[in-house]
Design a protein around this motif. Structure first.
Motif, short mmCIF file in Angstrom:
data_model
loop_
_atom_site.label_atom_id
_atom_site.label_comp_id
_atom_site.label_asym_id
_atom_site.label_seq_id
_atom_site.Cartn_x
_atom_site.Cartn_y
_atom_site.Cartn_z
N UNK A 7 0.93 -1.27 0.04
CA UNK A 7 0.19 -0.11 0.00
C UNK A 7 0.78 1.23 0.05
N UNK A 8 0.70 1.89 -0.92
CA UNK A 8 1.67 3.24 -1.28
C UNK A 8 1.18 4.32 -0.63
N UNK A 9 2.10 5.06 0.24
CA UNK A 9 1.95 5.96 1.21
C UNK A 9 2.86 7.23 0.81
N UNK A 10 2.33 8.64 1.16
CA UNK A 10 3.28 9.51 1.09
C UNK A 10 4.65 9.30 1.89
N UNK A 11 5.63 9.81 1.47
CA UNK A 11 7.36 9.56 1.99
C UNK A 11 7.19 9.81 3.40
N UNK A 12 7.74 9.12 4.23
CA UNK A 12 7.73 9.28 5.59
C UNK A 12 6.75 9.02 6.34
N UNK A 13 5.49 8.65 5.78
CA UNK A 13 4.35 8.26 6.63
C UNK A 13 3.97 7.07 6.79
N UNK A 14 4.64 6.03 6.21
CA UNK A 14 4.46 4.79 6.23
C UNK A 14 4.79 4.19 8.04
N UNK A 15 5.80 4.94 8.25
CA UNK A 15 6.41 4.63 9.78
C UNK A 15 5.28 5.11 10.82
N UNK A 16 4.55 6.24 10.70
CA UNK A 16 3.38 6.58 11.41
C UNK A 16 2.56 5.51 11.59
N UNK A 17 2.01 4.96 10.39
CA UNK A 17 1.06 4.11 10.33
C UNK A 17 1.46 2.77 11.16
N UNK A 18 2.77 2.66 10.57
CA UNK A 18 3.43 1.21 11.05
C UNK A 18 3.22 1.30 12.67
N UNK A 19 3.78 2.65 13.47
CA UNK A 19 3.94 2.33 14.78
C UNK A 19 2.50 2.25 15.34
N UNK A 20 1.44 2.77 14.86
CA UNK A 20 0.20 2.49 15.34
C UNK A 20 -0.51 1.22 15.20
N UNK A 21 0.02 0.47 14.47
CA UNK A 21 -0.37 -0.93 14.28
C UNK A 21 0.67 -2.05 14.66
N UNK A 22 1.62 -1.87 15.53
CA UNK A 22 2.50 -2.90 15.98
C UNK A 22 1.56 -4.00 16.56
N UNK A 23 2.28 -5.26 16.51
CA UNK A 23 1.58 -6.36 17.06
C UNK A 23 1.21 -6.18 18.57
N UNK A 24 1.88 -5.62 19.17
CA UNK A 24 1.84 -5.41 20.67
C UNK A 24 0.38 -4.35 20.81
N UNK A 25 0.00 -3.49 19.88
CA UNK A 25 -0.77 -2.62 20.07
C UNK A 25 -2.36 -3.30 19.72
#
Lengths: 591, 180
Positions: B131-149
């Motif tokens: 899923x292509x996202x604007x530069x630098x924004x992938x990290x934001x999404x990723x942190x909000x959906x770590x397996x622990x969360x």
């Protein structure tokens, strides 16, 4: 050619940039501003790598002649100015070296480079911009704007190339820029619809194919090169992501790109290199038929287009890749089919008198012998040890050298090549054998034993042939020296073969052989008045001394003494040797 | 000169056809396809041509064949198969595996490429894993959906009647992720 280089370099930079995480981060920091210095190192790395590749390609393809002709191009007018030579003489010199006058005048046009680099930069900028996936503007608008820009640039390229006179360079650069824009457009569309990166081959194909007509109809070599490189990338991405042999690639190259290359040598060779890379890839992925098809295709191309010998060389190499692939698939099945292309290669090499090709053919034959023996050893459960292998190659070298002597004065002048190959192989083998370790713990491989015996008989027949066929051969002192060396190797090899277990005697024998090589080379150099052979003899002698010194003294506990004494011996002995060597060479030259 | 102009027009037409063709084929899937919600597990790498994207692993990406109806004894990597999707509560899940000729008209089938087949686990690639996202924004999404969360990440996909799938939207806890 420099122009091509500049372009290639940038192109490879794009690839390096995309794979190289460093550069993407550079982009990030550049955008933030200020923090640029962190990534100097990655910029340097990304630049050095493509430069290195280009340097190798440059040396391989253009090598010495180009530099020489460039130098000559500078000097000749100077000599004419100073009245050292007349203009007829200058022409005669050029003719002698096979340099066309036009080649010299093809100087690099600064404007041409700048406009080309400029268009590549703009293209890269757009691609990076697309990659940043800016969302202020809707996807539809972005697509329309980018496609619009692409078409306008294409039109401008056409306009400056053909409608308005005097702007050809700008026109060509704009046409190249258009093809980069086209790639960006395709990447954008694929980004919008989230086509996964495992299908990047799809983008490459949609980029490379549609720009081909541009290369043909607007006669643009840069676009042709871009397309060729994109096809190479496509080939690997497709093969890797789908786990499939890509049969379309050779089809496209043989059917489209090679016929299109016409007079562009570098264009043709890039595609041939692409094919070879593809063929090599087959070894690991066991795509037997693909390797075979590429080999046969290259071979047929040589038959059709004789003037490009590169086809034959690459076919030769590709067939070896095929042989390896075959072995990788069925280890226990020796590949006798390989003898067919090998035979044909030898035939053509002799027919067309190609010295480079004979080296490849002999190399292929040796590789084939090794692969086949490996297969048989697997079948018979024999172990192959270093000694067997080294001795086998020593015999092969012997046979090659004898063949070289026998083919002297023949119509096709391969004698020197055979002799050189034979000598090099034998020398390396004898050098290996001169170490004590190689004879120990022997369990001779019977298969290798019989093959060595067979080669020994062959060598004997060849040596006898020298007596019979070449009349007056032994009246010449140099020839007698040469044959002495051959006979020594022959006898020593036989002794090694039949009594492999007498470690001390064998090692001594190998060392004597090594010294004899040195002495005979020196004597031969003096006799034939050839400094190169003489120098080689000295080199062998020095190598022998150093090796044995290290061998003998390495086990001493006192390492410091080893280095100090060794260094002193080399300093004194070396300068003495060098003095003598210079004297003799001076004498040779003055005679 | 006239000849060159014909080539120019020809090339422009060819390029338009290709660009529009790619766009239309995807747009067709989006407009005629069935809307399907899928459950995911994401990570974050980078693409060489198109910038940042989020890698999506789907719950239906690995099928346990002991729980699903299938026809063949062995699936080799690279083989194309069709997986029937059935709506359960909120998300759609895999029903059975078919080959092309057996697809019925009524159900929703998604095309997949076999990645590996080990014991009874079949790993599949549906071509919708980036899923292509604007530069630098992938990290934001990723942190909000770590397996622990406790965040739940899902994806909206359209599937046309030939089994082609196109990614449309990404949701975190039922809220659509937007980048404007």
């Amino acid at each position: 050619m420099q122009l091509y280089n500049a372009f290639l370099q940038l192109l490879i930079l794009v690839l390096a940039a995309s794979e190289h995480k460093g550069l993407s981060r550079i982009k990030g920091t550049l955008r933030l501003g200020g923090k640029i210095k962190m990534h100097y190192f990655s910029i340097l790395l990304s630049l050095a790598f493509p430069l290195g590749i280009i340097y190798v390609i440059e040396r391989l393809f253009f090598g010495r002649k180009k530099r020489f002709s460039r130098w000559l191009g500078k000097e000749l007018p100077l000599w004419q100015d100073k009245n050292i030579i007349s203009s007829e003489q200058a022409d005669a010199i050029l003719h002698f070296y096979g340099i066309k006058k036009g080649d010299l005048k093809k100087k690099m046009d600064m404007v041409k480079i700048v406009s080309l680099v400029g268009s590549v930069f703009v293209g890269l900028g757009i691609i990076f911009f697309i990659a940043s996936n800016w969302q202020r503007v809707s996807s539809n608008l972005k697509t329309v704007i980018l496609l619009g820009t692409t078409f306008i640039t294409l039109y401008l390229g056409y306009f400056f190339s053909y409608e308005k006179e005097g702007w050809i360079n700008l026109g060509k650069s704009l046409v190249l820029l258009t093809t980069l824009f086209w790639g960006a457009s395709i990447a954008l569309i694929c980004q919008i619809y989230h086509i996964p990166s495992s299908e990047n081959w799809y983008i490459m194909l949609l980029w490379a194919f549609p720009i081909l007509p541009v290369a043909i109809f607007f006669e643009n070599d840069y676009v042709y090169l871009l397309s060729s490189v994109l096809f190479i990338i496509w080939n690997f991405l497709y093969s890797y992501n789908n786990n499939l042999a890509n049969y379309y690639y050779p089809l496209i190259i043989f059917g489209l790109l090679l016929p299109m290359a016409k007079s562009s040598i570098i264009g043709r060779r890039i595609n041939i290199l692409g094919l070879l890379a593809s063929s090599m890839y087959c070894i690991y992925y066991k795509y037997e038929w693909l390797a075979l098809i590429i080999s046969i295709g290259l071979f047929l191309y040589y038959i059709i287009k004789k003037e490009e010998k590169f086809y034959l060389y690459s076919a030769s190499i590709s067939f070896v890749f095929w042989a390896f692939t075959y072995l990788n698939i069925r280890t226990k099945q020796p590949n006798f089919y390989f003898l067919v292309p090998l035979g044909v290669m030898f035939y053509l090499t002799y027919k067309d008198k190609l010295k480079e090709s004979i080296v490849l053919c002999v190399g292929n034959l040796i590789i084939w012998i090794n692969l086949t023996l490996y297969s048989f050893s697997q079948i018979l459960n024999y172990k192959i040890n270093t000694f067997d292998s080294v001795l086998l190659h020593s015999f092969i070298g012997l046979v090659l050298y004898s063949t070289g002597i026998l083919s002297q004065n023949k119509e096709v002048e391969f004698a020197k090549v055979y002799k050189l190959l034979g000598f090099l192989i034998t020398f390396v083998c004898v050098y290996f054998l001169s170490f004590k370790g190689i004879f120990q713990k022997l369990d001779q491989n019977l298969l290798y034993f019989y093959i060595c015996l067979f080669l020994a008989v062959m060598a004997a027949i060849l040596i006898l042939g020298i007596y019979d066929f070449i009349k007056g051969y032994f009246k010449n002192k140099a020839n007698r020296l040469e044959l002495t060396a051959v006979m020594m190797v022959f006898i020593a090899n036989l002794l090694f073969l039949f009594s492999a277990k007498t470690v001390v005697i064998n090692t001594m024998l190998a060392n004597i052989l090594l010294i004899s090589f040195a002495i005979i080379s020196i004597a031969l150099g003096v006799e034939l008045q050839k400094p190169s052979i003489f120098n080689m003899g000295i080199a062998i002698f020095v190598l022998f001394i150093i090796t044995r010194y290290i061998d003998i003294t390495w086990e001493l506990s006192e390492k410091s003494l080893f280095f100090i004494i060794g260094g002193l011996i080399m300093l004194i002995g070396g300068s003495f040797l060098e003095k003598q060597r210079r004297k003799i060479i001076q004498r040779m030259k003055s005679e | 000169m006239k000849k060159k102009r014909i080539f120019l027009i020809g090339i422009i037409i060819l390029w338009i056809i290709i660009a529009v063709g790619v766009i239309l084929s995807k747009q067709w899937t989006l407009s005629t396809g069935t809307r399907v919600l899928l459950e995911t597990v994401p990570v974050d790498p980078r693409d060489l041509l198109r910038g940042d994207y989020v890698v999506l692993n789907y719950k239906i990406g690995t099928l346990d064949l002991t729980k699903i109806n299938y026809k063949k004894q062995y699936y080799k990597p690279g083989e194309i198969i069709y997986v029937k999707l059935e709506p359960r509560e909120k998300y759609w899940e895999a029903g059975e595996i078919r080959e092309k000729k057996y697809i019925e008209q009524d159900g929703v089938y998604i095309k997949a490429k076999v990645k590996s087949f080990y014991e009874h686990n079949l790993r599949l690639d549906y071509g919708i894993n980036s899923y292509f996202v604007p530069e630098g924004r992938g990290k934001d999404i990723e942190t909000s959906m770590r397996s622990g969360s406790n965040n739940q990440v899902s994806v909206e996909v359209y599937i046309d009647r030939f089994g082609n799938a196109v990614l449309s939207k990404i949701y975190i806890n039922d809220n659509e992720v937007k980048f404007n």
